[in-house]
Design a protein around this motif. Sequence first.
Motif, PDB file in Angstrom:
ATOM      1  N   ASN A 171       0.687  -1.349   0.202  1.00 38.72           N
ATOM      2  CA  ASN A 171       0.190   0.036  -0.088  1.00 38.72           C
ATOM      3  C   ASN A 171       0.816   1.405   0.091  1.00 38.72           C
ATOM      4  OD1 ASN A 171      -2.309  -1.136  -0.172  1.00 38.72           O
ATOM      5  ND2 ASN A 171      -2.734  -1.396   1.893  1.00 38.72           N
ATOM      6  N   TYR A 172       2.046   1.083   0.816  1.00 43.85           N
ATOM      7  CA  TYR A 172       2.724   2.551   0.862  1.00 43.85           C
ATOM      8  C   TYR A 172       3.496   2.579  -0.433  1.00 43.85           C
ATOM      9  CZ  TYR A 172       6.541   5.707   2.159  1.00 43.85           C
ATOM     10  OH  TYR A 172       7.298   6.797   2.199  1.00 43.85           O
ATOM     11  N   ILE A 224       3.313   0.894  -3.595  1.00 45.64           N
ATOM     12  CA  ILE A 224       2.595   0.801  -4.964  1.00 45.64           C
ATOM     13  C   ILE A 224       1.620   1.795  -4.903  1.00 45.64           C
ATOM     14  CG2 ILE A 224       1.308  -0.499  -6.371  1.00 45.64           C
ATOM     15  CD1 ILE A 224       4.196  -1.636  -5.996  1.00 45.64           C
ATOM     16  N   TYR A 225       0.842   2.067  -3.883  1.00 44.29           N
ATOM     17  CA  TYR A 225      -0.279   2.983  -3.914  1.00 44.29           C
ATOM     18  C   TYR A 225      -0.350   4.086  -3.259  1.00 44.29           C
ATOM     19  CZ  TYR A 225      -2.257  -1.500  -5.869  1.00 44.29           C
ATOM     20  OH  TYR A 225      -2.847  -2.392  -6.556  1.00 44.29           O
ATOM     21  N   GLY A 226       0.869   4.711  -2.784  1.00 36.96           N
ATOM     22  CA  GLY A 226       1.273   5.912  -1.922  1.00 36.96           C
ATOM     23  C   GLY A 226       0.735   5.957  -0.921  1.00 36.96           C
ATOM     24  N   ARG A 252     -10.360  -9.112  -9.166  1.00 39.07           N
ATOM     25  CA  ARG A 252     -10.418  -8.189  -8.275  1.00 39.07           C
ATOM     26  C   ARG A 252     -11.483  -7.095  -8.343  1.00 39.07           C
ATOM     27  NH1 ARG A 252      -7.404  -3.239  -7.309  1.00 39.07           N
ATOM     28  NH2 ARG A 252      -7.609  -2.835  -5.153  1.00 39.07           N
ATOM     29  N   GLU A 288      -2.494   4.961   0.041  1.00 41.57           N
ATOM     30  CA  GLU A 288      -3.916   4.310   0.035  1.00 41.57           C
ATOM     31  C   GLU A 288      -4.053   3.013   0.440  1.00 41.57           C
ATOM     32  OE1 GLU A 288      -7.316   4.247  -3.171  1.00 41.57           O
ATOM     33  OE2 GLU A 288      -5.805   4.940  -3.796  1.00 41.57           O
ATOM     34  N   GLN A 289      -5.039   2.759   1.096  1.00 40.07           N
ATOM     35  CA  GLN A 289      -5.463   1.318   1.660  1.00 40.07           C
ATOM     36  C   GLN A 289      -6.154   0.480   0.785  1.00 40.07           C
ATOM     37  OE1 GLN A 289      -3.820   0.289   4.598  1.00 40.07           O
ATOM     38  NE2 GLN A 289      -2.849   2.166   4.556  1.00 40.07           N
ATOM     39  N   VAL A 290      -5.180  -0.149  -0.370  1.00 41.52           N
ATOM     40  CA  VAL A 290      -5.809  -0.884  -1.535  1.00 41.52           C
ATOM     41  C   VAL A 290      -5.691  -2.310  -0.988  1.00 41.52           C
ATOM     42  CG1 VAL A 290      -5.930  -1.452  -3.741  1.00 41.52           C
ATOM     43  CG2 VAL A 290      -5.450   0.628  -3.047  1.00 41.52           C
TER      44      VAL A 290
END
Length: 59
Positions: free
Chosen positions: A23-24, A26-28, A57, A30-32
């Motif tokens: 999440n940190y 790859i997604y900056g 998904r 955001e809790q994906v």
Amino acid sequence: MGVADAITKEYMRGSKVFADAFNYFIYGGEQVVDPEFLHELDTTEIGIPCRIWIMMRHE
């Protein structure tokens, strides 16, 4: 190199740690990736193309 790799792999086996790292990075932040939905797989059996995984998904 082998010892550090083994330690890192063991540390990343935790679902919460793995989800937080992805999440940190790859997604900056955001809790994906939700650790509740993660389960360990044999890395020799992983072969799902990214496009298929994304489509699954969103179903």
